[in-house]
Design a protein around this motif. Structure first.
Motif, mmCIF file in Angstrom:
data_model
loop_
_atom_site.group_PDB
_atom_site.id
_atom_site.type_symbol
_atom_site.label_atom_id
_atom_site.label_comp_id
_atom_site.label_asym_id
_atom_site.label_seq_id
_atom_site.Cartn_x
_atom_site.Cartn_y
_atom_site.Cartn_z
ATOM 1 N N GLY A 83 0.790 -1.223 0.000
ATOM 2 C CA GLY A 83 0.000 0.000 0.000
ATOM 3 C C GLY A 83 0.824 1.275 0.000
ATOM 4 N N TYR A 84 2.082 1.176 0.391
ATOM 5 C CA TYR A 84 2.955 2.351 0.361
ATOM 6 C C TYR A 84 3.299 2.741 -1.073
ATOM 7 C CZ TYR A 84 7.146 5.214 1.162
ATOM 8 O OH TYR A 84 8.074 6.224 1.164
ATOM 9 N N PHE A 85 3.373 1.759 -1.949
ATOM 10 C CA PHE A 85 3.766 1.993 -3.337
ATOM 11 C C PHE A 85 2.561 2.148 -4.275
ATOM 12 C CE2 PHE A 85 7.055 -0.491 -1.223
ATOM 13 C CZ PHE A 85 8.177 0.295 -1.453
ATOM 14 N N TRP A 86 1.508 1.385 -3.986
ATOM 15 C CA TRP A 86 0.286 1.404 -4.805
ATOM 16 C C TRP A 86 -0.855 1.663 -3.833
ATOM 17 C CZ3 TRP A 86 -0.470 -2.304 -9.475
ATOM 18 C CH2 TRP A 86 -1.761 -2.164 -10.000
ATOM 19 N N PRO A 87 -1.197 2.919 -3.594
ATOM 20 C CA PRO A 87 -2.138 3.243 -2.518
ATOM 21 C C PRO A 87 -3.568 2.812 -2.819
ATOM 22 C CG PRO A 87 -1.583 5.210 -3.761
ATOM 23 C CD PRO A 87 -0.696 4.121 -4.278
ATOM 24 N N ARG A 88 -4.329 2.762 -1.753
ATOM 25 C CA ARG A 88 -5.744 2.413 -1.860
ATOM 26 C C ARG A 88 -6.491 3.407 -2.743
ATOM 27 N NH1 ARG A 88 -9.898 2.234 3.333
ATOM 28 N NH2 ARG A 88 -11.769 1.647 2.188
ATOM 29 N N ARG A 89 -6.158 4.663 -2.606
ATOM 30 C CA ARG A 89 -6.760 5.716 -3.429
ATOM 31 C C ARG A 89 -5.640 6.550 -4.048
ATOM 32 N NH1 ARG A 89 -10.190 5.775 1.168
ATOM 33 N NH2 ARG A 89 -12.323 5.145 0.676
ATOM 34 N N GLY A 90 -5.953 7.151 -5.193
ATOM 35 C CA GLY A 90 -4.971 8.004 -5.839
ATOM 36 C C GLY A 90 -4.337 7.331 -7.046
ATOM 37 N N LEU A 91 -3.653 8.130 -7.857
ATOM 38 C CA LEU A 91 -3.092 7.665 -9.119
ATOM 39 C C LEU A 91 -1.575 7.506 -9.085
ATOM 40 C CD1 LEU A 91 -5.176 9.971 -11.505
ATOM 41 C CD2 LEU A 91 -5.667 7.596 -10.840
ATOM 42 N N TYR A 92 -0.936 8.045 -8.069
ATOM 43 C CA TYR A 92 0.527 8.007 -8.027
ATOM 44 C C TYR A 92 1.030 6.627 -7.627
ATOM 45 C CZ TYR A 92 5.315 9.541 -7.046
ATOM 46 O OH TYR A 92 6.673 9.699 -7.053
#
Length: 243
Positions: free
Chosen positions: A184-193
């Motif tokens: 989740g630090y690299f591919w978050p639950r929300r957001g595009l980054y």
């Protein structure tokens, strides 16, 4: 700015890749569960490869990956940890919310692979249905994966572990393999980054069958949360300080 461009490029390509692959494998998947698994494993592998090449996000699996009939109780932070767990396990069966079955492509393949769907928000009924499905053999032997907190949890947040994991642990009388992650630090639950780095899924020491429910849940939560926090710290995540 460059990483934002890479992130958006990756999201577009990964999104388009799913229906294209779903259509390509459809003739095989319609007549063979093996075909459905092959399609989803190809999607997981292809998406992780794109993440590595486009955004610099590498996926790493640690620990002893189970290949027999076990219960896998995993930390869930991101869609990425689903891909990593599904890709590495020989025959993963996920406990999932019923709404996913209505999702284009994913829903059709989930049905074909006989994933165990439950009604979210009706915990008692959901657990009863889940136990009945497993006992009746709707889920073939393999690795039954449950997200013990019932939802994706962003790094640094605390969400209670739900009773469904303990109910399955008692009924199945099989080892339970805890799984930690920092995805989740690299591919978050929300957001595009999408952040570059190394996303880890780690299979931890199995918990043998036979523990009393409260003792099992305490050990599971402490094991998964402690190791997930360590993986997050390793990745450079700093939890927000309370005010």
């Amino acid at each position: 700015m460059l990483q934002w461009i890479r992130s958006l490029t990756f999201i577009v390509l990964a999104t388009v890749y799913m229906p294209l692959l779903g259509l390509l494998y459809a003739p095989w998947a319609m007549f063979s569960r093996r075909g459905a698994y092959a399609a989803c494993k190809a999607y997981a592998a292809g998406t992780m490869w794109m993440a590595k090449v486009i955004v610099g996000l590498r996926c790493e699996v640690r620990g002893d990956v189970p290949d027999g009939a076990v219960l896998v109780a995993a930390k869930h932070q991101s869609f990425l940890d689903i891909l990593m767990i599904f890709h590495i396990l020989p025959r993963a069966k996920f406990i999932m919310k019923r709404e996913i079955l209505m999702t284009p492509v994913i829903g059709q393949y989930a049905k074909r692979m006989q994933m165990v769907a439950v009604n979210r928000g009706k915990r008692g009924a959901a657990i009863s249905k889940m136990l009945a499905d497993v006992k009746a053999g709707e889920a073939e032997p393999g690795q039954l994966v449950i997200y013990s907190q019932g939802t994706r949890v962003a790094p640094g947040l605390s969400v209670p572990y739900k009773a469904g994991t303990a109910a399955l642990y008692e009924q199945m009388n099989q080892p339970c393999v805890p799984v930690a992650t920092n995805a989740g630090y690299f591919w978050p639950r929300r957001g595009l980054y999408r952040r570059p780095g190394v996303a880890v899924v780690e299979f931890l020491t199995p918990i043998a069958p036979g523990l009393e429910r409260a003792a099992f849940m305490k050990r599971l939560e402490e094991t998964v949360e402690t190791r997930s926090d360590a993986l997050l710290a390793e990745a450079g995540f700093k939890a927000p300080q309370p005010r």
